[in-house]
Design a protein around this motif. Structure first.
Motif, PDB file in Angstrom:
ATOM      1  N   THR A 206       0.871  -1.172   0.000  1.00  0.00           N
ATOM      2  CA  THR A 206       0.000   0.000   0.000  1.00  0.00           C
ATOM      3  C   THR A 206       0.905   1.218   0.000  1.00  0.00           C
ATOM      4  OG1 THR A 206      -0.042   0.149   2.393  1.00  0.00           O
ATOM      5  CG2 THR A 206      -1.757  -1.155   1.365  1.00  0.00           C
ATOM      6  N   SER A 207       0.387   2.334  -0.487  1.00  0.00           N
ATOM      7  CA  SER A 207       1.286   3.450  -0.705  1.00  0.00           C
ATOM      8  C   SER A 207       1.696   4.124   0.591  1.00  0.00           C
ATOM      9  CB  SER A 207       0.654   4.459  -1.652  1.00  0.00           C
ATOM     10  OG  SER A 207      -0.601   4.819  -1.159  1.00  0.00           O
ATOM     11  N   GLY A 208       1.273   3.630   1.723  1.00  0.00           N
ATOM     12  CA  GLY A 208       1.685   4.284   2.953  1.00  0.00           C
ATOM     13  C   GLY A 208       2.434   3.403   3.926  1.00  0.00           C
ATOM     14  N   ALA A 209       2.960   2.273   3.485  1.00  0.00           N
ATOM     15  CA  ALA A 209       3.531   1.396   4.503  1.00  0.00           C
ATOM     16  C   ALA A 209       4.713   0.567   4.001  1.00  0.00           C
ATOM     17  CB  ALA A 209       2.464   0.458   5.039  1.00  0.00           C
ATOM     18  N   LEU A 210       5.665   0.407   4.924  1.00  0.00           N
ATOM     19  CA  LEU A 210       6.768  -0.522   4.744  1.00  0.00           C
ATOM     20  C   LEU A 210       6.706  -1.497   5.913  1.00  0.00           C
ATOM     21  CD1 LEU A 210       9.691   1.946   4.053  1.00  0.00           C
ATOM     22  CD2 LEU A 210       8.814   0.316   2.449  1.00  0.00           C
ATOM     23  N   ALA A 211       7.195  -2.697   5.710  1.00  0.00           N
ATOM     24  CA  ALA A 211       7.232  -3.661   6.805  1.00  0.00           C
ATOM     25  C   ALA A 211       8.682  -4.006   7.109  1.00  0.00           C
ATOM     26  CB  ALA A 211       6.464  -4.915   6.413  1.00  0.00           C
ATOM     27  N   LEU A 212       8.963  -4.224   8.385  1.00  0.00           N
ATOM     28  CA  LEU A 212      10.300  -4.668   8.787  1.00  0.00           C
ATOM     29  C   LEU A 212      10.169  -6.079   9.349  1.00  0.00           C
ATOM     30  CD1 LEU A 212      10.687  -1.539   8.670  1.00  0.00           C
ATOM     31  CD2 LEU A 212      12.313  -1.786  10.497  1.00  0.00           C
ATOM     32  N   PRO A 213      10.172  -7.065   8.478  1.00  0.00           N
ATOM     33  CA  PRO A 213       9.795  -8.406   8.924  1.00  0.00           C
ATOM     34  C   PRO A 213      10.906  -9.195   9.607  1.00  0.00           C
ATOM     35  CG  PRO A 213      10.082  -8.375   6.561  1.00  0.00           C
ATOM     36  CD  PRO A 213      10.440  -7.019   7.048  1.00  0.00           C
ATOM     37  N   LEU A 256       9.310 -12.983  16.020  1.00  0.00           N
ATOM     38  CA  LEU A 256       9.684 -11.750  15.344  1.00  0.00           C
ATOM     39  C   LEU A 256       8.702 -10.634  15.682  1.00  0.00           C
ATOM     40  CD1 LEU A 256      10.557 -13.174  11.831  1.00  0.00           C
ATOM     41  CD2 LEU A 256      12.134 -12.519  13.618  1.00  0.00           C
ATOM     42  N   ALA A 257       9.229  -9.438  15.785  1.00  0.00           N
ATOM     43  CA  ALA A 257       8.356  -8.287  16.015  1.00  0.00           C
ATOM     44  C   ALA A 257       7.685  -7.898  14.706  1.00  0.00           C
ATOM     45  CB  ALA A 257       9.172  -7.116  16.543  1.00  0.00           C
ATOM     46  N   GLN A 258       6.483  -7.369  14.823  1.00  0.00           N
ATOM     47  CA  GLN A 258       5.810  -6.902  13.618  1.00  0.00           C
ATOM     48  C   GLN A 258       5.872  -5.388  13.596  1.00  0.00           C
ATOM     49  OE1 GLN A 258       2.239  -8.969  14.508  1.00  0.00           O
ATOM     50  NE2 GLN A 258       2.588 -10.448  12.872  1.00  0.00           N
ATOM     51  N   VAL A 259       6.661  -4.891  12.661  1.00  0.00           N
ATOM     52  CA  VAL A 259       6.923  -3.464  12.631  1.00  0.00           C
ATOM     53  C   VAL A 259       6.439  -2.894  11.310  1.00  0.00           C
ATOM     54  CG1 VAL A 259       8.679  -1.696  12.840  1.00  0.00           C
ATOM     55  CG2 VAL A 259       8.973  -3.845  14.023  1.00  0.00           C
ATOM     56  N   ARG A 260       5.704  -1.804  11.403  1.00  0.00           N
ATOM     57  CA  ARG A 260       5.289  -1.095  10.190  1.00  0.00           C
ATOM     58  C   ARG A 260       5.846   0.309  10.237  1.00  0.00           C
ATOM     59  NH1 ARG A 260       1.450  -3.847   7.416  1.00  0.00           N
ATOM     60  NH2 ARG A 260       0.549  -2.209   6.168  1.00  0.00           N
ATOM     61  N   ALA A 261       6.228   0.800   9.078  1.00  0.00           N
ATOM     62  CA  ALA A 261       6.772   2.149   9.003  1.00  0.00           C
ATOM     63  C   ALA A 261       6.120   2.889   7.853  1.00  0.00           C
ATOM     64  CB  ALA A 261       8.281   2.093   8.801  1.00  0.00           C
ATOM     65  N   THR A 262       5.986   4.200   7.997  1.00  0.00           N
ATOM     66  CA  THR A 262       5.430   4.983   6.895  1.00  0.00           C
ATOM     67  C   THR A 262       6.559   5.705   6.175  1.00  0.00           C
ATOM     68  OG1 THR A 262       4.951   6.576   8.615  1.00  0.00           O
ATOM     69  CG2 THR A 262       3.088   5.459   7.644  1.00  0.00           C
ATOM     70  N   PRO A 263       6.619   5.570   4.870  1.00  0.00           N
ATOM     71  CA  PRO A 263       7.697   6.230   4.123  1.00  0.00           C
ATOM     72  C   PRO A 263       7.594   7.740   4.223  1.00  0.00           C
ATOM     73  CG  PRO A 263       6.113   5.205   2.640  1.00  0.00           C
ATOM     74  CD  PRO A 263       5.758   4.772   4.009  1.00  0.00           C
ATOM     75  N   LEU A 264       8.756   8.384   4.219  1.00  0.00           N
ATOM     76  CA  LEU A 264       8.773   9.835   4.331  1.00  0.00           C
ATOM     77  C   LEU A 264       8.467  10.498   3.001  1.00  0.00           C
ATOM     78  CD1 LEU A 264      11.950  10.170   6.509  1.00  0.00           C
ATOM     79  CD2 LEU A 264       9.644  10.644   7.224  1.00  0.00           C
TER      80      LEU A 264
END
Lengths: 336, 99
Positions: A206-213, A256-264
């Motif tokens: 999706t255009s607002g998210a990155l995952a750190l799997p 594993l932690a579930q981490v989501r990040a929003t691109p700048l």
């Protein structure tokens, strides 16, 4: 006699029969698929096709371009003046920050015992306009209007004014396809700015998210952490901001932690992007590991290669080769 | 089929080009899901109405164009489109006779 005639004798012979032609085309397309997937042999064909497709893509973009032009030309005087004032204010602010930045850079070099500050890792850049956008859960790509005629190469870093946007995948003569960081097939080697922990950020589609799997659930990461490129992987220079951590979920059951990040970067709204050439041999330049299959295909769209000696300013004390790239990121970020 | 009509090649090419442009038009995600695969429909129509004007070559070329536009593996749409047009061309008389 009429009963005996075969029903499927429809087309009077002109050229080959449909069955034969179908077999032929099927074989051709399967061969194409194989070659395109398994090797870079079709780079030339793709290059030509992309060149041929560019006029149509421009035609596709023309309605929105015309609309933008119309809007711009019917803008009122007051609005233009207001915008001008805002831009002037912004310009002043940026100049102040540049002054501060230069002082910091000098101080930084002094602290590290260098005679002169390192030049910025970005050597030059070209502004490109987005011509076509494709944003869905399987593909997050944009097409920009710069190609090999402007020196664009494959796997070139693409930024906008806030952060990392993606990299070029297919490069044509006048256009290039950019795979965005949010594409599920894309991964960026990143580093958490606060701790220096390195990991990989994968696009979430999706255009607002990155995952750190790939972070263990006890990793030191929290909401609001800034992710910057780590310089590994051979594509992106170190120290460019990528995303900010939006959500960290730790599940006692999962390792594993579930981490989501929003691109700048403004993934779904930037109309103008920057294609960047980095300085060869700079400590923050991408580590060149991109050998192998990336090197196949056309000569003029190969990834940039770092050759020659690393560009390290002389170090006064006998500290040997100090770990320069680590300290680089602070400066880069300031600049953005 | 005794009266030899001229093949409507120009119409075939023009309509396919328009369909290609429409299928490449960026739309907001809401509408994007509703967008019909217009190029496939046009190619299908022509392979039933005038199987010799475009036929399999048209299908293959249209598929290749889709591959280029969508950046998918080269040959993926080309294969699917030639299969569809092959069936349509082979059965066009049967299909045409049914309203």
């Amino acid at each position: 006699v009429a009963f005996g005639t075969p029903t499927r004798r429809s087309l009077p012979a002109r050229g080959a029969s449909p069955g034969f032609r179908f077999t032929l085309y099927a074989i051709v397309s399967i061969t194409l698929m194989f070659l395109d997937q398994r090797s870079g042999w079709l780079e030339n064909a793709r290059y030509a096709l992309q060149g041929a497709a560019y006029p149509i893509q421009l035609a596709v973009d023309s309605p929105s371009a015309a609309w933008g032009w119309l809007q711009e030309s019917f803008e009122t005087r007051e609005r233009l003046r207001a915008e001008n004032q805002r831009l002037a204010a912004r310009q002043r602010e940026l100049e102040m920050r540049v002054l501060q930045f230069e002082a910091l850079e000098r101080e930084n070099a002094e602290l590290r015992g260098l005679e002169a500050a390192l030049p910025a890792v970005a050597d030059r850049w070209v502004v490109a306009e987005v011509v076509n956008v494709e944003l869905n859960s399987l593909r997050q790509r944009v097409l920009v209007n710069r190609g090999t005629r402007n020196g664009v190469f494959k796997a070139q870093a693409v930024l906008d004014d806030r952060g990392l946007l993606g990299q070029t995948t297919h490069v044509g003569p006048w256009s290039a396809e950019v795979i965005l960081v949010t594409d599920p097939e894309h991964a960026v080697p990143v580093q958490i700015e606060r701790t220096g922990l390195r990991t990989i950020a994968v696009g979430a589609g999706t255009s607002g998210a990155l995952a750190l799997p790939y972070l263990p659930s006890n990793a030191d990461i929290k909401r609001g952490d800034l992710l910057i490129t780590s310089g590994l992987g051979g594509v992106f220079p170190a120290g460019y901001p990528v995303a900010r951590v939006a959500e960290v979920r730790r599940d006692a059951v999962q390792p594993l932690a579930q981490v989501r990040a929003t691109p700048l970067a403004k993934i779904d709204s930037s109309r103008e992007v920057m294609l960047v050439w980095f300085r060869e041999g700079h400590p923050a330049a991408p580590v060149n590991v991109a050998e192998g299959e990336l090197q196949a295909g056309r000569e003029d769209i190969q990834p940039q290669r770092t050759k020659g000696k690393p560009l390290t300013p002389r170090i006064e004390s006998g500290a040997g080769s100090a770990p320069l790239p680590q300290g680089e990121r602070g400066k880069k970020e300031e600049k953005q | 089929m005794s009266a030899r009509m001229r093949e409507p090649r120009l119409q075939v090419l023009a309509s396919s080009l328009v369909a290609l442009i429409v299928s490449a038009l960026p739309l907001p995600p809401m509408l994007d899901a509703l967008r019909p695969p217009l190029l496939v429909l046009v190619v299908l129509y022509w392979s039933i109405a005038a199987p010799r004007a475009g036929g399999l070559t048209l299908g293959f070329a249209a598929g290749l164009a889709l591959d280029t536009f969508q950046g998918s593996v080269l040959g993926q749409h080309a294969f699917a489109m030639s299969l569809v047009t092959y069936i349509a061309v082979r059965e066009h008389q049967k299909i045409r006779s049914k309203p």
